[in-house]
Design a protein around this motif. Sequence first.
Motif, short mmCIF file in Angstrom:
data_model
loop_
_atom_site.label_atom_id
_atom_site.label_comp_id
_atom_site.label_asym_id
_atom_site.label_seq_id
_atom_site.Cartn_x
_atom_site.Cartn_y
_atom_site.Cartn_z
N GLU A 36 -21.80 -15.96 2.97
CA GLU A 36 -21.63 -14.81 3.84
C GLU A 36 -20.15 -14.53 4.11
O GLU A 36 -19.76 -13.37 4.28
CB GLU A 36 -22.36 -15.03 5.16
N THR A 37 -19.32 -15.57 4.14
CA THR A 37 -17.89 -15.37 4.35
C THR A 37 -17.28 -14.62 3.17
O THR A 37 -16.49 -13.69 3.35
CB THR A 37 -17.18 -16.72 4.56
N VAL A 38 -17.64 -15.04 1.96
CA VAL A 38 -17.15 -14.32 0.77
C VAL A 38 -17.67 -12.89 0.78
O VAL A 38 -16.94 -11.94 0.50
CB VAL A 38 -17.60 -15.05 -0.52
N GLY A 39 -18.97 -12.74 1.11
CA GLY A 39 -19.53 -11.40 1.20
C GLY A 39 -18.85 -10.55 2.24
O GLY A 39 -18.66 -9.34 2.05
N GLY A 40 -18.46 -11.15 3.36
CA GLY A 40 -17.74 -10.42 4.39
C GLY A 40 -16.40 -9.91 3.90
O GLY A 40 -15.99 -8.80 4.24
N THR A 155 -26.52 -2.17 19.05
CA THR A 155 -27.31 -3.37 19.34
C THR A 155 -27.25 -4.42 18.23
O THR A 155 -27.78 -5.52 18.41
CB THR A 155 -28.80 -3.00 19.56
N ALA A 156 -26.63 -4.13 17.08
CA ALA A 156 -26.68 -5.03 15.93
C ALA A 156 -25.36 -5.79 15.75
O ALA A 156 -24.28 -5.27 16.06
CB ALA A 156 -26.99 -4.25 14.65
N THR A 157 -25.45 -7.02 15.26
CA THR A 157 -24.28 -7.85 14.93
C THR A 157 -24.21 -8.04 13.43
O THR A 157 -25.22 -8.37 12.81
CB THR A 157 -24.36 -9.22 15.61
N ASP A 158 -23.05 -7.83 12.84
CA ASP A 158 -22.88 -8.01 11.40
C ASP A 158 -22.29 -9.39 11.14
O ASP A 158 -21.10 -9.63 11.33
CB ASP A 158 -21.95 -6.93 10.84
N ILE A 159 -23.15 -10.33 10.69
CA ILE A 159 -22.72 -11.71 10.51
C ILE A 159 -21.66 -11.84 9.43
O ILE A 159 -20.70 -12.62 9.56
CB ILE A 159 -23.93 -12.62 10.21
N ALA A 160 -21.78 -11.07 8.33
CA ALA A 160 -20.81 -11.17 7.25
C ALA A 160 -19.43 -10.73 7.71
O ALA A 160 -18.41 -11.39 7.45
CB ALA A 160 -21.26 -10.33 6.05
N LEU A 181 -24.12 -18.62 16.14
CA LEU A 181 -23.77 -17.28 15.68
C LEU A 181 -24.71 -16.81 14.58
O LEU A 181 -25.18 -15.67 14.60
CB LEU A 181 -22.32 -17.27 15.17
N LEU A 182 -25.02 -17.70 13.63
CA LEU A 182 -25.92 -17.33 12.54
C LEU A 182 -27.33 -17.08 13.06
O LEU A 182 -27.96 -16.07 12.70
CB LEU A 182 -25.94 -18.43 11.48
N THR A 183 -27.86 -17.97 13.91
CA THR A 183 -29.21 -17.80 14.43
C THR A 183 -29.29 -16.56 15.31
O THR A 183 -30.29 -15.83 15.28
CB THR A 183 -29.64 -19.04 15.23
N LEU A 184 -28.25 -16.31 16.10
CA LEU A 184 -28.20 -15.09 16.92
C LEU A 184 -28.29 -13.85 16.04
O LEU A 184 -29.03 -12.92 16.34
CB LEU A 184 -26.90 -15.08 17.73
N ALA A 185 -27.55 -13.86 14.93
CA ALA A 185 -27.57 -12.71 14.02
C ALA A 185 -28.94 -12.54 13.37
O ALA A 185 -29.39 -11.41 13.15
CB ALA A 185 -26.48 -12.87 12.95
N ILE A 365 -19.10 -7.12 16.71
CA ILE A 365 -18.83 -6.54 15.39
C ILE A 365 -20.17 -6.08 14.82
O ILE A 365 -20.96 -6.87 14.33
CB ILE A 365 -18.16 -7.56 14.45
N GLY A 366 -20.44 -4.79 14.93
CA GLY A 366 -21.70 -4.25 14.43
C GLY A 366 -21.39 -3.25 13.35
O GLY A 366 -20.96 -2.14 13.64
N PHE A 367 -21.60 -3.60 12.12
CA PHE A 367 -21.17 -2.73 11.03
C PHE A 367 -22.37 -2.23 10.22
O PHE A 367 -22.82 -1.10 10.37
CB PHE A 367 -20.17 -3.47 10.14
N THR A 368 -22.93 -3.08 9.38
CA THR A 368 -23.94 -2.65 8.41
C THR A 368 -25.13 -1.98 9.08
O THR A 368 -25.46 -0.82 8.79
CB THR A 368 -24.41 -3.84 7.56
#
Length: 439
Positions: A36-40, A155-160, A181-185, A365-368
């Motif tokens: 996910e970090t690379v994807g981000g 309302t959304a969080t973008d984990i990447a 953070l991951l489980t929250l996302a 950070i809510g993007f996608t």
Amino acid sequence: MTERTPSPARTRRPYRLLSRRSWPEARFLADVLRTETVGGGLLLLGAVIALIWANSPWRSAYAALGTWVPFPGGHGLHLDLDLNAWAADGLLAIFFFVVGLELKREFVAGDLRDPRRATLPVVAAMGGMVVPALCYVAVILTTGGAGLRGWAIPTATDIAFALAVLAVASSHLPQGLRAFLLTLAVVDDLFAIIIIAVFYTADFHPLPLLGALLPIAAFALLVQRRRTWWWALLPLAGLAWALVHASGVHATVAGVLLGFAVPVLPSRTGRPGLAERLEHRWRPISAGLAVPVFAFFAAGVSLVDVDLAGVLTDPLVLAVVAGLVLGKTVGVFGSTFLLARFTRAELDEEITWADLFGLALLAGIGFTVSLLIGELAFGAGSAADERVKAAVLLGSLIAAVLASVVLVRRNRVYRRISERESRDSDGDGVPDVYQEEAA
């Protein structure tokens, strides 16, 4: 006088919030976060290229690319979509398929199967959904602006995106915070799926949706029997996607349903569950292709001949920014604080409330998914949708900067914890800290 022996209830150790996961879970988490970090990073690259192109002398070519229809004769199968729609409806179905796999794994074999561990991310995600929505509605109503239909945008969080910010800031968050953070996302994505399916479905047609149950059932039958024939599964998934799309329900819901159909538990031979194997195979495609391409087509906001002062004072922009920056922070941090207060739980001894505050800012950070909901609420390419894009970019940037400032201040402590969590003195492949806990 005989001294009274404390009751077991009084001597019981308080439950620790944000504590470290088990070693198998930590190893799986590290693989997920690495991808996910690379994807981000690729997501950020796609968004930057789109912004530069949309504001360059060749911006008309960018707009024309998004409206190009690669399959103009595919009306019967709902394939006559332009590239903007393919990115939002098609590629994001891959993203939501991975989300479905991840959700099922968490509920069956991960932290969400344990009610005590599930309580924190579920409560934090609910707070991080309700408070931003209320902030958005409050700003719209007090400023007299239009656009209440977009209440779910912040309302959304973008984990990447969030992990990419952590990588840029060189923050070595402890494993417990990264797991939270991951489980929250993941829980956040579940709520986003429900919101999209319930509140942003237009022109609903029940027959195609009922028809979609047949290929989904056939897909489920094959994967339950561990039949991973790509030549059968991919056509079934494609047919399910087309039928859900034809029903008026957003086509990404098909990806979630297909992900839910995949078994999680290991096979009798001891091999990892099929959900874990498919997630390992499809997550790089989701993080490295689907989401960055969507970001490329969704983030191209043209600021040419735009009154920036007018944009920054627009009620819709202010509502989205307030929801992401203020609402997410108050929702995630406040709900966690109240949970600890009323259950008498305590933070893990290595984590402070300042750390959680920084993480709550990062959740802004809510993007996608925010961009996707903006398109569904106001229509892709509309004037309101363009303002939503600008607002999501601005709000996510503010949240990223503020979170980085808060978290980097503790980076020396994080680095020391990270080194201790990865130290393997006997070279057996298992860090010492997990063996000490087991002992």
